[in-house]
Write a protein that holds these residues in place. Structure first.
Motif, mmCIF file in Angstrom:
data_model
loop_
_atom_site.group_PDB
_atom_site.id
_atom_site.type_symbol
_atom_site.label_atom_id
_atom_site.label_comp_id
_atom_site.label_asym_id
_atom_site.label_seq_id
_atom_site.Cartn_x
_atom_site.Cartn_y
_atom_site.Cartn_z
ATOM 1 N N GLU A 66 0.808 -1.221 0.000
ATOM 2 C CA GLU A 66 0.000 0.000 0.000
ATOM 3 C C GLU A 66 0.834 1.260 0.000
ATOM 4 N N GLU A 67 1.895 1.277 0.776
ATOM 5 C CA GLU A 67 2.657 2.504 0.945
ATOM 6 C C GLU A 67 3.937 2.478 0.126
ATOM 7 N N ASN A 68 4.381 3.641 -0.291
ATOM 8 C CA ASN A 68 5.673 3.768 -0.958
ATOM 9 C C ASN A 68 6.694 4.172 0.092
ATOM 10 N N LYS A 69 7.416 3.226 0.614
ATOM 11 C CA LYS A 69 8.457 3.525 1.589
ATOM 12 C C LYS A 69 9.619 2.586 1.340
ATOM 13 N N ASP A 70 10.771 2.925 1.873
ATOM 14 C CA ASP A 70 11.975 2.149 1.580
ATOM 15 C C ASP A 70 12.391 1.244 2.735
ATOM 16 N N TYR A 71 11.457 0.875 3.581
ATOM 17 C CA TYR A 71 11.746 -0.053 4.676
ATOM 18 C C TYR A 71 10.500 -0.872 4.989
ATOM 19 N N ILE A 72 10.706 -1.964 5.697
ATOM 20 C CA ILE A 72 9.610 -2.807 6.165
ATOM 21 C C ILE A 72 9.744 -2.889 7.681
ATOM 22 N N ARG A 73 8.701 -2.559 8.392
ATOM 23 C CA ARG A 73 8.711 -2.620 9.864
ATOM 24 C C ARG A 73 8.123 -3.970 10.280
ATOM 25 N N ILE A 74 8.920 -4.738 11.034
ATOM 26 C CA ILE A 74 8.509 -6.079 11.466
ATOM 27 C C ILE A 74 8.358 -6.102 12.982
ATOM 28 N N GLY A 75 7.229 -6.612 13.439
ATOM 29 C CA GLY A 75 6.988 -6.785 14.869
ATOM 30 C C GLY A 75 7.023 -8.265 15.205
ATOM 31 N N MET A 76 7.765 -8.618 16.254
ATOM 32 C CA MET A 76 7.876 -10.022 16.677
ATOM 33 C C MET A 76 7.652 -10.099 18.185
ATOM 34 N N SER A 77 7.080 -11.203 18.636
ATOM 35 C CA SER A 77 6.871 -11.378 20.060
ATOM 36 C C SER A 77 6.989 -12.845 20.444
ATOM 37 N N PRO A 78 7.618 -13.126 21.609
ATOM 38 C CA PRO A 78 7.655 -14.510 22.091
ATOM 39 C C PRO A 78 6.311 -14.926 22.702
ATOM 40 N N ILE A 79 5.396 -14.008 22.878
ATOM 41 C CA ILE A 79 4.058 -14.191 23.450
ATOM 42 C C ILE A 79 4.115 -14.528 24.934
ATOM 43 N N VAL A 80 4.695 -15.645 25.314
ATOM 44 C CA VAL A 80 4.779 -16.024 26.729
ATOM 45 C C VAL A 80 6.184 -16.513 27.057
ATOM 46 N N LYS A 81 6.551 -16.372 28.321
ATOM 47 C CA LYS A 81 7.846 -16.884 28.790
ATOM 48 C C LYS A 81 7.560 -18.035 29.735
ATOM 49 N N LYS A 82 7.462 -19.224 29.179
ATOM 50 C CA LYS A 82 7.176 -20.415 29.973
ATOM 51 C C LYS A 82 8.021 -21.576 29.460
ATOM 52 N N ARG A 83 8.214 -22.546 30.322
ATOM 53 C CA ARG A 83 8.903 -23.773 29.926
ATOM 54 C C ARG A 83 7.992 -24.586 29.007
ATOM 55 N N ILE A 84 8.600 -25.406 28.173
ATOM 56 C CA ILE A 84 7.834 -26.261 27.261
ATOM 57 C C ILE A 84 6.802 -27.079 28.034
ATOM 58 N N SER A 85 7.200 -27.600 29.188
ATOM 59 C CA SER A 85 6.296 -28.441 29.986
ATOM 60 C C SER A 85 5.098 -27.648 30.526
ATOM 61 N N GLU A 86 5.206 -26.325 30.593
ATOM 62 C CA GLU A 86 4.095 -25.484 31.042
ATOM 63 C C GLU A 86 3.169 -25.092 29.886
ATOM 64 N N LEU A 87 3.638 -25.272 28.666
ATOM 65 C CA LEU A 87 2.868 -24.885 27.490
ATOM 66 C C LEU A 87 2.149 -26.048 26.816
ATOM 67 N N PHE A 88 2.752 -27.225 26.898
ATOM 68 C CA PHE A 88 2.244 -28.363 26.133
ATOM 69 C C PHE A 88 2.088 -29.615 26.990
ATOM 70 N N ASP A 89 1.084 -30.403 26.669
ATOM 71 C CA ASP A 89 0.978 -31.769 27.162
ATOM 72 C C ASP A 89 1.673 -32.600 26.089
ATOM 73 N N ILE A 90 2.867 -33.079 26.403
ATOM 74 C CA ILE A 90 3.722 -33.715 25.398
ATOM 75 C C ILE A 90 3.631 -35.232 25.487
#
Length: 186
Positions: A8-32
């Motif tokens: 849509e816009e004429n600009k010479d850069y791309i702004r990217i937003g990233m997030s880890p969402i949560v800070k938890k151990r794998i065992s707290e996020l998933f039933d593995i």
């Protein structure tokens, strides 16, 4: 694959937003589910893991919404989330629009040009859905290679089964072509 997406816009850069969402151990996020199976080439026994259930779905959805809102506020062109935290609510509903976009669409709020919510583990596949600025799904990328991590002192491999051997490529005028590797792919 070439999408109908246009910049849509004429600009010479791309702004990217990233997030880890949560800070938890794998065992707290998933039933593995830890189990034995064969290597990707089918020749050897190996230790595999799969995701039975994603824990704390409401928290993940709420945190993803907050990160997405921040990306909207910062006028990011692309919003990227982490792997394997995808929920049905984040990815797709009956009318083909992600619930992540609903409040923004009703307020005509500016959303990122491309949104990559967390990937979703389902039926021994790990896939990424890609959405345009209107919340409509424009493509999917399937993970290609198994992830390895240590558990109880041993190597365990993601139980990917028959992943699609295709790479989604999206062309956006004036930005170029984009591919979306998941974790350690390509």
């Amino acid at each position: 694959f070439s999408s109908p997406v246009e910049q849509e816009e004429n600009k010479d850069y791309i702004r990217i937003g990233m997030s880890p969402i949560v800070k938890k151990r794998i065992s707290e996020l998933f039933d593995i589910d830890y189990h034995y199976g064969t290597t990707a080439d089918g020749l050897h026994q190996t230790q595999l893991f799969g995701i039975r259930n994603l824990l704390c779905k409401e928290l993940i959805f709420r945190k993803t919404q907050l990160a997405f809102e921040r990306a909207c506020f910062e006028k990011c062109d692309i919003f990227i989330s982490p792997e394997m935290l995808g929920t049905d609510e984040l990815l797709l509903t009956d009318d083909g629009i992600s619930d992540l976009f609903r409040p923004k669409r009703s307020n005509m709020f500016q959303t990122p040009f491309l949104t990559l919510p967390p990937t979703q583990w389902e039926n021994c596949q790990n896939k990424l859905s890609i959405f345009d600025k209107n919340g409509e799904k424009i493509g999917e990328q399937h993970k290609q290679k198994r992830f390895k991590f240590k558990h109880d002192g041993s190597d365990w491999y993601e139980d990917l089964q028959n992943p699609k051997k295709e790479i989604l490529l999206i062309h956006i005028d004036k930005w170029g072509r984009f591919a979306f590797p998941i974790c350690m792919d390509f």
